[in-house]
Design a protein around this motif. Structure first.
Motif, PDB file in Angstrom:
ATOM      1  N   VAL A  12       0.878  -1.227   0.008  1.00 11.65           N
ATOM      2  CA  VAL A  12      -0.038   0.081  -0.145  1.00 11.65           C
ATOM      3  C   VAL A  12       0.743   1.191   0.027  1.00 11.65           C
ATOM      4  N   PHE A  13       1.975   1.317   0.795  1.00 10.86           N
ATOM      5  CA  PHE A  13       2.813   2.455   0.895  1.00 10.86           C
ATOM      6  C   PHE A  13       4.133   2.368   0.209  1.00 10.86           C
ATOM      7  N   GLY A  14       4.548   1.287  -0.321  1.00 10.18           N
ATOM      8  CA  GLY A  14       5.480   1.409  -1.126  1.00 10.18           C
ATOM      9  C   GLY A  14       6.848   1.511  -0.415  1.00 10.18           C
ATOM     10  N   GLU A  15       7.540   2.839  -0.557  1.00 11.35           N
ATOM     11  CA  GLU A  15       8.745   3.119   0.002  1.00 11.35           C
ATOM     12  C   GLU A  15       8.653   4.172   1.356  1.00 11.35           C
ATOM     13  N   ASP A  16       7.142   4.500   1.629  1.00 10.23           N
ATOM     14  CA  ASP A  16       6.858   5.550   2.423  1.00 10.23           C
ATOM     15  C   ASP A  16       6.296   5.255   3.643  1.00 10.23           C
ATOM     16  N   PHE A  17       7.078   4.242   4.307  1.00  8.95           N
ATOM     17  CA  PHE A  17       6.748   4.076   5.631  1.00  8.95           C
ATOM     18  C   PHE A  17       8.163   3.405   6.378  1.00  8.95           C
ATOM     19  N   ASP A  18       7.993   3.327   7.746  1.00 11.02           N
ATOM     20  CA  ASP A  18       8.865   2.323   8.569  1.00 11.02           C
ATOM     21  C   ASP A  18       7.593   1.845   9.310  1.00 11.02           C
ATOM     22  N   TYR A  19       7.929   0.402   9.758  1.00  8.70           N
ATOM     23  CA  TYR A  19       7.155  -0.729  10.311  1.00  8.70           C
ATOM     24  C   TYR A  19       7.472  -0.843  11.718  1.00  8.70           C
ATOM     25  N   LEU A  20       6.849  -0.365  12.645  1.00  6.91           N
ATOM     26  CA  LEU A  20       7.162  -0.998  13.810  1.00  6.91           C
ATOM     27  C   LEU A  20       6.724  -2.269  14.388  1.00  6.91           C
ATOM     28  N   ASP A  21       7.500  -3.101  14.191  1.00  3.04           N
ATOM     29  CA  ASP A  21       6.624  -4.731  14.302  1.00  3.04           C
ATOM     30  C   ASP A  21       6.338  -4.952  15.911  1.00  3.04           C
ATOM     31  N   ARG A  22       7.314  -4.726  16.956  1.00  2.42           N
ATOM     32  CA  ARG A  22       7.076  -4.992  18.224  1.00  2.42           C
ATOM     33  C   ARG A  22       8.150  -4.030  19.107  1.00  2.42           C
ATOM     34  N   ILE A  23       7.254  -3.776  20.399  1.00  6.45           N
ATOM     35  CA  ILE A  23       7.897  -2.979  21.379  1.00  6.45           C
ATOM     36  C   ILE A  23       7.339  -3.695  22.646  1.00  6.45           C
ATOM     37  N   VAL A  24       8.442  -3.882  23.539  1.00  7.75           N
ATOM     38  CA  VAL A  24       8.144  -4.534  24.715  1.00  7.75           C
ATOM     39  C   VAL A  24       8.773  -3.686  25.889  1.00  7.75           C
ATOM     40  N   TYR A  43       8.936   5.810  21.284  1.00 10.88           N
ATOM     41  CA  TYR A  43       8.101   6.331  20.080  1.00 10.88           C
ATOM     42  C   TYR A  43       8.525   7.412  19.477  1.00 10.88           C
ATOM     43  N   ASP A  44       8.817   8.419  20.398  1.00 11.25           N
ATOM     44  CA  ASP A  44       9.389   9.772  19.828  1.00 11.25           C
ATOM     45  C   ASP A  44      10.626   9.504  18.999  1.00 11.25           C
ATOM     46  N   ALA A  45      11.389   8.644  19.368  1.00 13.01           N
ATOM     47  CA  ALA A  45      12.725   8.316  18.585  1.00 13.01           C
ATOM     48  C   ALA A  45      12.432   7.621  17.270  1.00 13.01           C
ATOM     49  N   VAL A  46      11.527   6.656  17.430  1.00 15.14           N
ATOM     50  CA  VAL A  46      11.417   5.732  16.323  1.00 15.14           C
ATOM     51  C   VAL A  46      10.326   6.671  15.096  1.00 15.14           C
ATOM     52  N   GLU A  47       9.436   7.134  15.804  1.00 11.51           N
ATOM     53  CA  GLU A  47       8.983   8.348  14.647  1.00 11.51           C
ATOM     54  C   GLU A  47       9.898   9.422  14.141  1.00 11.51           C
ATOM     55  N   ASP A  48      10.642   9.849  14.787  1.00  7.85           N
ATOM     56  CA  ASP A  48      11.601  10.827  14.314  1.00  7.85           C
ATOM     57  C   ASP A  48      12.447  10.174  13.351  1.00  7.85           C
ATOM     58  N   ALA A  49      12.842   8.976  13.468  1.00  7.75           N
ATOM     59  CA  ALA A  49      13.603   8.264  12.484  1.00  7.75           C
ATOM     60  C   ALA A  49      12.863   8.081  10.999  1.00  7.75           C
ATOM     61  N   ALA A  50      11.617   7.861  11.606  1.00  9.32           N
ATOM     62  CA  ALA A  50      10.559   7.392  10.191  1.00  9.32           C
ATOM     63  C   ALA A  50      10.155   8.749   9.506  1.00  9.32           C
ATOM     64  N   LEU A  81       5.080   6.163  10.345  1.00  5.88           N
ATOM     65  CA  LEU A  81       5.253   4.992  10.752  1.00  5.88           C
ATOM     66  C   LEU A  81       3.802   4.044  10.873  1.00  5.88           C
ATOM     67  N   ALA A  82       4.159   2.681  10.635  1.00  5.74           N
ATOM     68  CA  ALA A  82       3.147   2.198  10.372  1.00  5.74           C
ATOM     69  C   ALA A  82       3.227   1.023  11.640  1.00  5.74           C
ATOM     70  N   LEU A  83       2.160   0.361  12.060  1.00  5.50           N
ATOM     71  CA  LEU A  83       2.285  -0.652  12.979  1.00  5.50           C
ATOM     72  C   LEU A  83       0.871  -1.433  13.084  1.00  5.50           C
ATOM     73  N   GLU A  84       0.796  -2.495  14.192  1.00  6.14           N
ATOM     74  CA  GLU A  84      -0.458  -3.144  14.219  1.00  6.14           C
ATOM     75  C   GLU A  84      -0.713  -3.077  15.467  1.00  6.14           C
ATOM     76  N   VAL A  85      -2.086  -3.396  15.816  1.00  3.79           N
ATOM     77  CA  VAL A  85      -2.595  -3.626  17.264  1.00  3.79           C
ATOM     78  C   VAL A  85      -3.659  -4.470  17.313  1.00  3.79           C
ATOM     79  N   ARG A 130       0.647   6.562  11.254  1.00  4.97           N
ATOM     80  CA  ARG A 130       0.637   7.922  11.666  1.00  4.97           C
ATOM     81  C   ARG A 130       1.970   8.832  10.686  1.00  4.97           C
ATOM     82  N   PRO A 131       1.329   9.843  10.175  1.00  6.30           N
ATOM     83  CA  PRO A 131       1.975  10.811   9.414  1.00  6.30           C
ATOM     84  C   PRO A 131       3.282  11.291  10.131  1.00  6.30           C
ATOM     85  N   THR A 132       4.468  11.249   9.607  1.00  4.53           N
ATOM     86  CA  THR A 132       5.723  11.733  10.475  1.00  4.53           C
ATOM     87  C   THR A 132       6.464  12.805   9.883  1.00  4.53           C
TER      88      THR A 132
END
Length: 163
Positions: A80-92, A107-114, A120-124, A160-162
């Motif tokens: 869907v997004f091609g090259e326009d995302f980073d995917y947060l797979d898991r955070i514990v 999340y602040d750091a990962v969103e900044d990097a994305a 930034l994309a993820l699943e819940v 979430r747009p970054t």
């Protein structure tokens, strides 16, 4: 919180604690043994431990476009997004370190990097529901773009747009 000391790459010495943390929360994640963690570390753009008070308090895995990651959720975002995302797979975050702002700082750091990729994309989990995670992500401005799964394991794909 000093983000420069919050995250560092997972080392081989960290593997036992990362696996233990994953196992404690496996109902919200997916099973992972040492071989799978090694494979994920090779594919991930970010495979970090979360450090608090000098000890490993959690971990995070992020995948960028073009990875060989075999997750159905990641593949959906790729299509869907091609090259326009980073995917947060898991955070514990270890239960002993909760309510200290670690997840928000990560999340602040990962969103900044994305930021360069635009989102930034993820699943819940929706079924069974992860109510706390859904509330956390909605509060941070994530919106559902799709659902995947079958009864007993349905996830909300969120972004979430970054920029």
């Amino acid at each position: 919180m000093d983000r420069s000391e919050l995250l560092r790459p997972i080392t081989d010495e960290d593997v036992p604690v990362v696996l233990e943390l994953n196992e404690r929360h496996v109902e919200l994640l997916s099973p992972m043994d040492a071989d799978r963690l090694d494979q994920l570390r090779g594919w991930a753009s970010r495979a970090d431990v979360i450090v608090c008070d000098g000890v490993v308090a959690g971990f995070v895995l992020v995948f960028s476009p073009g990875s060989d990651y075999d997750s159905e959720n990641y593949r959906w975002f790729s299509q869907v997004f091609g090259e326009d995302f980073d995917y947060l797979d898991r955070i514990v975050v270890d239960d002993a370190f909760r309510r200290r702002g670690l997840a928000s700082a990560v999340y602040d750091a990962v969103e900044d990097a994305a930021g360069a990729r635009g989102r930034l994309a993820l699943e819940v989990n929706l079924d069974p529901p992860n109510v706390a995670s859904l509330a956390f992500h909605r509060q941070r401005g994530y919106r559902e773009v799709h659902q995947l799964g079958t009864t007993g394991h349905v996830v909300s794909l969120m972004e979430r747009p970054t920029r």
